[in-house]
Design a protein around this motif. Sequence first.
Motif, PDB file in Angstrom:
ATOM      1  N   ARG A 180       0.850  -1.190   0.000  1.00  0.00           N
ATOM      2  CA  ARG A 180       0.000   0.000   0.000  1.00  0.00           C
ATOM      3  C   ARG A 180       0.880   1.233   0.000  1.00  0.00           C
ATOM      4  O   ARG A 180       1.988   1.222   0.530  1.00  0.00           O
TER       5      ARG A 180
ATOM      6  N   PHE B  14      -3.416   0.653  -3.528  1.00  0.00           N
ATOM      7  CA  PHE B  14      -3.260  -0.683  -2.957  1.00  0.00           C
ATOM      8  C   PHE B  14      -2.969  -1.695  -4.056  1.00  0.00           C
ATOM      9  O   PHE B  14      -3.486  -1.590  -5.168  1.00  0.00           O
TER      10      PHE B  14
ATOM     11  N   LEU C 176      -8.300  -2.865  -2.913  1.00  0.00           N
ATOM     12  CA  LEU C 176      -9.213  -3.134  -1.813  1.00  0.00           C
ATOM     13  C   LEU C 176     -10.598  -3.503  -2.340  1.00  0.00           C
ATOM     14  O   LEU C 176     -10.975  -3.143  -3.464  1.00  0.00           O
TER      15      LEU C 176
ATOM     16  N   GLU D 104     -13.948  -2.175   2.050  1.00  0.00           N
ATOM     17  CA  GLU D 104     -12.752  -1.621   2.681  1.00  0.00           C
ATOM     18  C   GLU D 104     -12.450  -0.223   2.145  1.00  0.00           C
ATOM     19  O   GLU D 104     -12.053   0.667   2.895  1.00  0.00           O
ATOM     20  N   ARG D 105     -12.656  -0.021   0.848  1.00  0.00           N
ATOM     21  CA  ARG D 105     -12.348   1.255   0.225  1.00  0.00           C
ATOM     22  C   ARG D 105     -13.216   2.376   0.784  1.00  0.00           C
ATOM     23  O   ARG D 105     -12.763   3.521   0.921  1.00  0.00           O
TER      24      ARG D 105
ATOM     25  N   LYS E   7      -6.275   1.803   5.989  1.00  0.00           N
ATOM     26  CA  LYS E   7      -7.550   1.112   6.139  1.00  0.00           C
ATOM     27  C   LYS E   7      -8.326   1.584   7.356  1.00  0.00           C
ATOM     28  O   LYS E   7      -9.541   1.673   7.336  1.00  0.00           O
TER      29      LYS E   7
END
Length: 266
Positions: free
Chosen positions: A101, A115, A119, A123-124, A163
């Motif tokens: 990342r 990433f 992702l 998660e994004r 994250k």
Amino acid sequence: MSNVASGAVTPAPATPTGTIPDIHADYTVYIGGFMFAEGSMSATLNGEAYRLQNQLGSAGLPGKVWDARWTMTSEGRIAEDKLRPSRFAFAATEKNETKKRLIVYDAGGTPKLTFDPPLSPEERNATQPYERRNTLDPVSAFLVPVIADGNPCDRKIPVFDGKRRYDLHLIFDRNDTVATRNNGYSGEAVRCKVRIAPGAGMERGKLTTMMQRRDDTWIWLAPVDGKNLYIPVRVQMKTPIGGAVLDVVKLERHAANEQPGGKTVE
């Protein structure tokens, strides 16, 4: 730059050949009395600019059954008693699989993310741009500048690791002396109580709840350039599988460029 890139993450630039970091620390992590991991941290300082690299790998019995390595690099500058990161790169290798990342901060302190692999949508979207703004990456968070004879504790450190978003609250406990494992560091340190306030994207699991509610997580910060710059030399906390202790086992300080405030590392 988009939040998720389809290509590979650009690796962190290596320290120039022959460059000796101003500060280099080797450390171990023990959990329940057994070695769990070992790593190193180096800091190269040039006026207001800083470059930090942290490497961590499984060790002891876990290292025999679970081979994992993490490398984190952070670059930025120190403005008065504030850190202004500009770039953070992270690479994790587990079971022959590597994940990367990259966080690049714009002039307003808002991080842009890349990433590899990308992702998931969940998660994004776990954190929003306004929640990430004016935060520190996990490596910069361990470098604590103060003004003159200020206190490195009694502060809130906003952290975003790409994250998860959370705050670390450092609360002054006492001026202390500490001798870490293998006598890696022996001398004065400031002991701070640590509390974590979980934010967006952070699962409120057992460990997070424990750190948030309990008063038995501590960090010892030691001055590395006289009085203006501190690094952790010991971290102590409880986990669901036993007490955890991070100890500096070797600390090297080299003659350095002039530091903010006119200090030099000795």
